[in-house]
Enzyme design. Structure first.
Site, PDB file in Angstrom:
ATOM      1  N   ASN A  32       0.814  -1.323   0.071  1.00 54.44           N
ATOM      2  CA  ASN A  32       0.051   0.073   0.126  1.00 54.44           C
ATOM      3  C   ASN A  32       0.955   1.268   0.082  1.00 54.44           C
ATOM      4  O   ASN A  32       2.087   1.098   0.404  1.00 54.44           O
ATOM      5  CB  ASN A  32      -0.882   0.047   1.395  1.00 54.44           C
ATOM      6  N   CYS A  39      -6.012  -5.327  -4.460  1.00 54.92           N
ATOM      7  CA  CYS A  39      -6.770  -5.099  -3.457  1.00 54.92           C
ATOM      8  C   CYS A  39      -7.820  -5.815  -3.174  1.00 54.92           C
ATOM      9  O   CYS A  39      -8.467  -5.831  -4.285  1.00 54.92           O
ATOM     10  CB  CYS A  39      -7.198  -3.463  -3.332  1.00 54.92           C
ATOM     11  N   HIS A  99      -9.800   2.237  -3.005  1.00 57.20           N
ATOM     12  CA  HIS A  99     -10.483   2.513  -1.820  1.00 57.20           C
ATOM     13  C   HIS A  99     -11.408   3.831  -2.072  1.00 57.20           C
ATOM     14  O   HIS A  99     -11.561   4.656  -1.464  1.00 57.20           O
ATOM     15  CB  HIS A  99      -9.482   2.888  -0.702  1.00 57.20           C
ATOM     16  N   TYR A 116     -14.131   2.692   2.364  1.00 56.22           N
ATOM     17  CA  TYR A 116     -13.396   3.776   2.635  1.00 56.22           C
ATOM     18  C   TYR A 116     -14.212   5.359   2.482  1.00 56.22           C
ATOM     19  O   TYR A 116     -13.437   6.353   2.846  1.00 56.22           O
ATOM     20  CB  TYR A 116     -12.143   3.817   1.795  1.00 56.22           C
TER      21      TYR A 116
END
Ligand code: G6P
Length: 422
Positions: free
Chosen positions: A141, A162, A192, A245
């Protein structure tokens, strides 16, 4: 074939071993070249891998390396899943911005920015060691920024991963009372920061606006990864599905208050559980047929990564949600942006599917995140302080020059041992 795993001492490794086992037939004859800077954790995980492969009769061998070049040499796939500076560094990423009233967040927040500054130099080194035909399959990340930096500044082939899209589809299946099996969401946007405007069950399009109208917002139930109550509240207003997120963007100030009240960072919580976790994994590795816990990485993390490697290797052309160059997947982002979209993954890499424009209520936000990510990627490659400051100023959580300066100065000082480019 050789698959290098960089960060193989990670607590997520049992899931990766399970992933290899579930494709053992397709990976027969493979060598898993495991690398970590922590020799102790590497020893536990490679012992576990050998024991699990032999118990299952899988024709996969394991080698252990603390030297990066030795691990990457000759690998057809370099699977990266490391955290430079470990969880101690994550604690700084999460806590420094919070002092200034900003959610740190280790991927999407300014905490993720600081992590990008540490991750990118290591990924660039890995890219320089990787053969021209090899694929870097990256989980490190923030995966979008790391993938962007490697794709734009090296000739290496990279695909960013992801597992959030899988976890979020599972969460929405539960919220909407649908089976997870056969459910397909068109998550599109940035890692995200994806949004799904279409949902299909067994190939049939569902009436998402109606499902959301009928959805009752559940109370509470938040975990470190899921906040179903806020997600349902958000989706009912937006009219499409948000990534988990999204809560940091649309409930930012409330999350700041919650984090302050909680008093510990997620990194501290994970750090507190890890010694007992590794002890349990080590004990499991002694058993004839080990079955380690799924506490870290859940079920899908490792299997997804190995499925992506198999899709590339076997030219499967399988539909998977990955981070890759936009091309024409969405006209709402630059063609050369690294986007997270459904793609057909085969030997020549991911081919992104056309998703159309991002939904209007979040289009501007997603474009702003892209601008931040580009600046962050440039800063991580060049070590240019001005670009770094511009990146933080462009971050939707920050929006203040002085706050950006404080986070940057404190972050650069705290992480200086991991920032060769600055
Ligand atoms: C999710 C995210 C990952 C992130 C992880 C952190 O899976 O998609 O990007 O690294 O959560 O989980 P943790 O248990 O370490 O807080």
């Amino acid at each position: 074939m050789r698959i290098a795993v960089i960060g193989a001492g990670s607590g997520y490794m049992p899931g990766v071993i399970r992933g290899v086992l579930h494709r053992a037939g397709d990976l027969a004859g493979t060598e898993l070249a495991c690398h970590d800077v922590d020799a102790g954790h590497l020893e536990i995980m490679t012992r576990l891998a050998r024991r699990m492969f032999s118990a299952a009769g899988a024709a996969v061998t394991v080698s252990a390396h603390t030297d990066l070049k030795a691990a990457v040499d000759g690998a057809s796939y370099v699977f990266t899943t490391f955290r430079p500076g470990g969880l101690a560094a994550r604690h700084l990423d999460e806590s420094i911005p919070l002092k200034y009233g900003v959610v740190g967040q280790e991927t999407a927040g300014p905490g993720g920015f600081l992590m990008a500054l540490r991750s990118v130099p290591v990924l660039l080194e890995i890219a320089s060691l990787t053969g021209p035909d090899a694929w870097i399959v990256n989980y490190t990340n923030p995966t979008n920024i790391v993938t962007d930096a490697v794709a734009r500044t090296t000739g290496a082939r990279i695909i960013g991963l992801c597992d959030q899209a899988i976890g979020d589809t599972e969460m929405w299946a539960e919220l909407l009372g649908l089976p997870f099996e056969g459910l397909e969401a068109d998550w599109a946007g940035l890692n995200h920061a994806t949004w799904a405007q279409r949902l299909r069950l067994d190939g049939h399009e569902l009436d998402l606006p109606r499902l959301l109208d009928d959805l009752e917002v559940p109370g509470g139930g938040a975990t470190p990864w899921r906040d179903p109550s806020r997600m349902a509240e958000l989706a009912k207003t937006l009219g499409f599905l948000p990534n988990s997120y999204a809560k940091y963007y649309f409930f930012h100030d409330e999350v700041v208050e919650e984090l302050r009240r909680k008093g510990t960072t997620r990194a501290q919580d994970v750090l507190a559980m890890l010694p007992a976790y590794y002890a349990r994994v080590a004990a499991e590795a002694e058993k004839a047929d080990p079955d380690p816990s799924r506490e870290r990485g859940g079920g899908e993390h490792g299997e997804f990564a190995v499925d992506v490697i198999c899709a590339l290797h076997r030219d499967e052309g399988r539909r998977m949600i990955v981070n890759t160059r936009n091309g024409g997947a969405t006209p709402s982002l630059d063609p050369d942006a690294i986007v997270e979209v459904p793609s057909l993954v085969g030997r020549s890499g991911p081919v992104p599917l056309t998703m159309g424009p991002l939904p209007a209520p979040v289009r501007g936000l997603t474009q702003a995140i892209h601008v931040y990510e580009r600046l962050a990627s440039d800063a991580a490659v060049t070590g240019d302080r001005r670009t770094a400051l511009q990146a933080l100023m462009a971050h939707p959580f920050v929006r203040s020059k002085h706050t950006a300066e404080k986070i940057l100065d404190e972050g650069l000082a705290a992480h200086r041992d991991h920032l060769p480019q600055f």
